[in-house]
Write an enzyme that holds these catalytic residues in place. Structure first.
Site, mmCIF file in Angstrom:
data_model
loop_
_atom_site.group_PDB
_atom_site.id
_atom_site.type_symbol
_atom_site.label_atom_id
_atom_site.label_comp_id
_atom_site.label_asym_id
_atom_site.label_seq_id
_atom_site.Cartn_x
_atom_site.Cartn_y
_atom_site.Cartn_z
ATOM 1 N N LYS A 115 0.833 -1.215 0.000
ATOM 2 C CA LYS A 115 0.000 0.000 0.000
ATOM 3 C C LYS A 115 0.869 1.267 0.000
ATOM 4 O O LYS A 115 0.656 2.179 -0.794
ATOM 5 C CB LYS A 115 -0.922 0.028 1.242
ATOM 6 C CG LYS A 115 -1.773 -1.221 1.398
ATOM 7 C CD LYS A 115 -2.621 -1.169 2.667
ATOM 8 C CE LYS A 115 -1.849 -1.190 3.977
ATOM 9 N NZ LYS A 115 -1.201 -2.472 4.302
ATOM 10 N N ARG A 117 -9.280 0.536 8.975
ATOM 11 C CA ARG A 117 -8.922 -0.888 9.073
ATOM 12 C C ARG A 117 -9.727 -1.615 10.142
ATOM 13 O O ARG A 117 -9.327 -2.701 10.588
ATOM 14 C CB ARG A 117 -7.426 -1.099 9.195
ATOM 15 C CG ARG A 117 -6.778 -0.648 10.436
ATOM 16 C CD ARG A 117 -5.367 -1.172 10.479
ATOM 17 N NE ARG A 117 -4.446 -0.342 9.749
ATOM 18 C CZ ARG A 117 -3.200 -0.672 9.468
ATOM 19 N NH1 ARG A 117 -2.717 -1.818 9.823
ATOM 20 N NH2 ARG A 117 -2.419 0.159 8.836
ATOM 21 N N ARG A 169 11.885 -5.829 4.581
ATOM 22 C CA ARG A 169 11.669 -4.374 4.390
ATOM 23 C C ARG A 169 12.720 -3.538 5.111
ATOM 24 O O ARG A 169 13.096 -3.804 6.245
ATOM 25 C CB ARG A 169 10.286 -3.972 4.888
ATOM 26 C CG ARG A 169 10.085 -2.453 4.795
ATOM 27 C CD ARG A 169 8.658 -2.031 4.895
ATOM 28 N NE ARG A 169 8.004 -2.522 6.094
ATOM 29 C CZ ARG A 169 6.712 -2.388 6.319
ATOM 30 N NH1 ARG A 169 5.934 -1.810 5.423
ATOM 31 N NH2 ARG A 169 6.187 -2.849 7.424
ATOM 32 N N ARG A 177 11.699 -1.435 10.661
ATOM 33 C CA ARG A 177 10.598 -1.025 11.534
ATOM 34 C C ARG A 177 10.474 -1.971 12.714
ATOM 35 O O ARG A 177 10.648 -3.178 12.578
ATOM 36 C CB ARG A 177 9.286 -1.017 10.741
ATOM 37 C CG ARG A 177 8.925 0.355 10.243
ATOM 38 C CD ARG A 177 7.764 0.345 9.301
ATOM 39 N NE ARG A 177 6.568 -0.338 9.805
ATOM 40 C CZ ARG A 177 5.416 -0.359 9.156
ATOM 41 N NH1 ARG A 177 5.295 0.263 7.997
ATOM 42 N NH2 ARG A 177 4.378 -1.007 9.647
ATOM 43 N N ARG A 190 0.144 -8.997 13.576
ATOM 44 C CA ARG A 190 -0.507 -8.086 12.628
ATOM 45 C C ARG A 190 -1.374 -8.853 11.643
ATOM 46 O O ARG A 190 -2.427 -8.372 11.230
ATOM 47 C CB ARG A 190 0.551 -7.268 11.875
ATOM 48 C CG ARG A 190 1.120 -6.143 12.729
ATOM 49 C CD ARG A 190 2.488 -5.736 12.275
ATOM 50 N NE ARG A 190 2.515 -5.021 11.023
ATOM 51 C CZ ARG A 190 3.594 -4.890 10.255
ATOM 52 N NH1 ARG A 190 4.728 -5.456 10.628
ATOM 53 N NH2 ARG A 190 3.545 -4.216 9.154
HETATM 54 P P1 AP5 Z 1 4.937 -1.572 1.859
HETATM 55 O O1 AP5 Z 1 4.600 -0.756 0.654
HETATM 56 O O2 AP5 Z 1 5.662 -0.932 2.969
HETATM 57 O O3 AP5 Z 1 3.602 -2.310 2.376
HETATM 58 P P2 AP5 Z 1 2.367 -1.769 3.205
HETATM 59 O O4 AP5 Z 1 1.165 -2.416 2.629
HETATM 60 O O5 AP5 Z 1 2.396 -0.281 3.277
HETATM 61 O O6 AP5 Z 1 2.698 -2.456 4.603
HETATM 62 P P3 AP5 Z 1 2.736 -1.873 6.090
HETATM 63 O O7 AP5 Z 1 3.557 -2.815 6.922
HETATM 64 O O8 AP5 Z 1 3.125 -0.438 6.093
HETATM 65 O O9 AP5 Z 1 1.278 -2.057 6.501
HETATM 66 P P4 AP5 Z 1 0.690 -2.090 7.883
HETATM 67 O O10 AP5 Z 1 -0.713 -2.002 7.480
HETATM 68 O O11 AP5 Z 1 1.023 -3.208 8.744
HETATM 69 O O12 AP5 Z 1 1.415 -0.895 8.638
HETATM 70 P P5 AP5 Z 1 1.009 0.599 8.894
HETATM 71 O O13 AP5 Z 1 2.215 1.428 8.815
HETATM 72 O O14 AP5 Z 1 -0.174 0.964 8.075
HETATM 73 O O15 AP5 Z 1 5.738 -2.862 1.334
HETATM 74 C C1 AP5 Z 1 6.204 -3.851 2.229
HETATM 75 C C2 AP5 Z 1 7.535 -4.426 1.714
HETATM 76 O O16 AP5 Z 1 7.300 -5.147 0.517
HETATM 77 C C3 AP5 Z 1 8.588 -3.366 1.360
HETATM 78 O O17 AP5 Z 1 9.855 -3.846 1.678
HETATM 79 C C4 AP5 Z 1 8.434 -3.176 -0.164
HETATM 80 O O18 AP5 Z 1 9.645 -2.780 -0.761
HETATM 81 C C5 AP5 Z 1 8.010 -4.574 -0.590
HETATM 82 N N1 AP5 Z 1 7.092 -4.545 -1.720
HETATM 83 C C6 AP5 Z 1 6.042 -3.699 -1.912
HETATM 84 N N2 AP5 Z 1 5.391 -3.990 -3.048
HETATM 85 C C7 AP5 Z 1 6.047 -5.076 -3.586
HETATM 86 C C8 AP5 Z 1 5.838 -5.869 -4.752
HETATM 87 N N3 AP5 Z 1 4.823 -5.587 -5.592
HETATM 88 N N4 AP5 Z 1 6.670 -6.901 -4.984
HETATM 89 C C9 AP5 Z 1 7.698 -7.181 -4.134
HETATM 90 N N5 AP5 Z 1 7.937 -6.458 -3.008
HETATM 91 C C10 AP5 Z 1 7.114 -5.424 -2.739
HETATM 92 O O19 AP5 Z 1 0.537 0.518 10.411
HETATM 93 C C11 AP5 Z 1 1.449 0.239 11.437
HETATM 94 C C12 AP5 Z 1 0.725 0.164 12.763
HETATM 95 O O20 AP5 Z 1 0.086 1.423 13.053
HETATM 96 C C13 AP5 Z 1 -0.418 -0.855 12.836
HETATM 97 O O21 AP5 Z 1 0.057 -2.147 13.122
HETATM 98 C C14 AP5 Z 1 -1.249 -0.257 13.994
HETATM 99 O O22 AP5 Z 1 -0.649 -0.491 15.227
HETATM 100 C C15 AP5 Z 1 -1.164 1.229 13.718
HETATM 101 N N6 AP5 Z 1 -2.227 1.671 12.801
HETATM 102 C C16 AP5 Z 1 -2.051 2.158 11.531
HETATM 103 N N7 AP5 Z 1 -3.233 2.441 10.978
HETATM 104 C C17 AP5 Z 1 -4.189 2.124 11.897
HETATM 105 C C18 AP5 Z 1 -5.599 2.172 11.883
HETATM 106 N N8 AP5 Z 1 -6.277 2.590 10.810
HETATM 107 N N9 AP5 Z 1 -6.258 1.767 12.985
HETATM 108 C C19 AP5 Z 1 -5.596 1.351 14.095
HETATM 109 N N10 AP5 Z 1 -4.251 1.259 14.153
HETATM 110 C C20 AP5 Z 1 -3.547 1.642 13.069
HETATM 111 MG MG MG Z 2 2.648 1.110 4.855
#
Ligand code: AP5
Ligand code: MG
Length: 209
Positions: A13, A88, A122, A155, A166
């Site tokens: 994402k 989410r 990552r 991270r 997660r």
């Molecule tokens: P990346 O693009 O970073 O993936 P992502 O989908 O953004 O994954 P996140 O880990 O950021 O999602 P998340 O939902 O767990 O974390 P968030 O920060 O939102 O890609 C991942 C890896 O894969 C990278 O190394 C990239 O290079 C590689 N990659 C990407 N695309 C690829 C492809 N096509 N092919 C190969 N490799 C690829 O949230 C973190 C925390 O915040 C949550 O756990 C929670 O505690 C809190 N939080 C955030 N939002 C909320 C909410 N709405 N409600 C409650 N708590 C929340």
């Molecule tokens: Mg992300």
């Protein structure tokens, strides 16, 4: 256009939202990035959320909805935005449909095993936020950001235990959003296992960009 990017952690994402931001200037509103910035700046919010995030749990709906409402008041959101990782939970989704109904929700479809590999590999630039992967998208110089020469970081929630948690949270709390947005005919499902450029072009094509 108001878009939601949702799907498993590590589905890509953030990677794709950054591409839209770079090419079209659409603001990427990542709740995860907002929380991580609060932790880095040691704000009151940061102190509240740091332990929950490190374990891979979810921040409360009230706090999360509140920060997104504040963020979209900024001028850059007047023509639309990408919500990356929000909503989410069902409560967040229902609340947001009332607050500022979105046009479309892009569902990043991917299997858990692929997610585990991606998150384990990552690396992120602590300065510009560029996302790398030791298996799939390496920087030019090992562990150094291409943009600003910063040393890349892992991270805190990309440890094995937190990743597993997660995924459990994702399947129980976030996956039901697929049916929710389907009811409104707002879902575009994307094969998120393809290479980033392919995923990006699939989404642009679906959105007629
Ligand atoms: P990346 O693009 O970073 O993936 P992502 O989908 O953004 O994954 P996140 O880990 O950021 O999602 P998340 O939902 O767990 O974390 P968030 O920060 O939102 O890609 C991942 C890896 O894969 C990278 O190394 C990239 O290079 C590689 N990659 C990407 N695309 C690829 C492809 N096509 N092919 C190969 N490799 C690829 O949230 C973190 C925390 O915040 C949550 O756990 C929670 O505690 C809190 N939080 C955030 N939002 C909320 C909410 N709405 N409600 C409650 N708590 C929340
Ligand atoms: Mg992300």
């Amino acid at each position: 256009m108001k878009l939601v990017f949702f799907g498993a952690p590590g589905a890509g994402k953030g990677t794709i939202a950054k591409k839209f931001n770079e090419e079209f200037g659409i603001p990427q509103i990542s709740t995860g990035d907002l929380f991580r910035a609060a932790i880095k700046n040691k704000t009151e919010l940061g102190l509240k959320v740091s332990e929950i995030m490190a374990k891979g749990g979810l921040v409360s709906d009230d706090i999360t909805i509140g920060i997104v409402k504040e963020r979209i008041k900024n001028d850059d959101c007047k023509d639309g935005y990408i919500l990356d990782g929000f909503p989410r939970t069902m409560i967040q989704a229902e609340n947001w449909e009332k607050a500022d109904s979105v046009d479309l929700a892009i569902y990043f479809d991917i299997k858990d095993d692929e997610v585990k590999k991606r998150l384990g590999g990552r690396r992120v630039c602590p300065k510009c936020g560029k996302i790398y992967n030791v298996f799939f998208s390496k920087p030019k110089v090992e562990n150094i950001c291409d943009n600003d020469n910063e040393t890349l970081i892992i991270r805190e929630d990309d440890r094995e235990e937190a990743i597993a948690n997660r995924l459990v949270v994702y399947h129980s709390q976030t996956a039901p959003l697929l049916d929710y947005y389907k009811k409104f005919d707002k879902v575009i499902a994307i094969d998120a296992t393809a290479a980033p450029e392919m995923v990006y072009s699939q989404i642009k094509k679906a959105l007629k960009f």
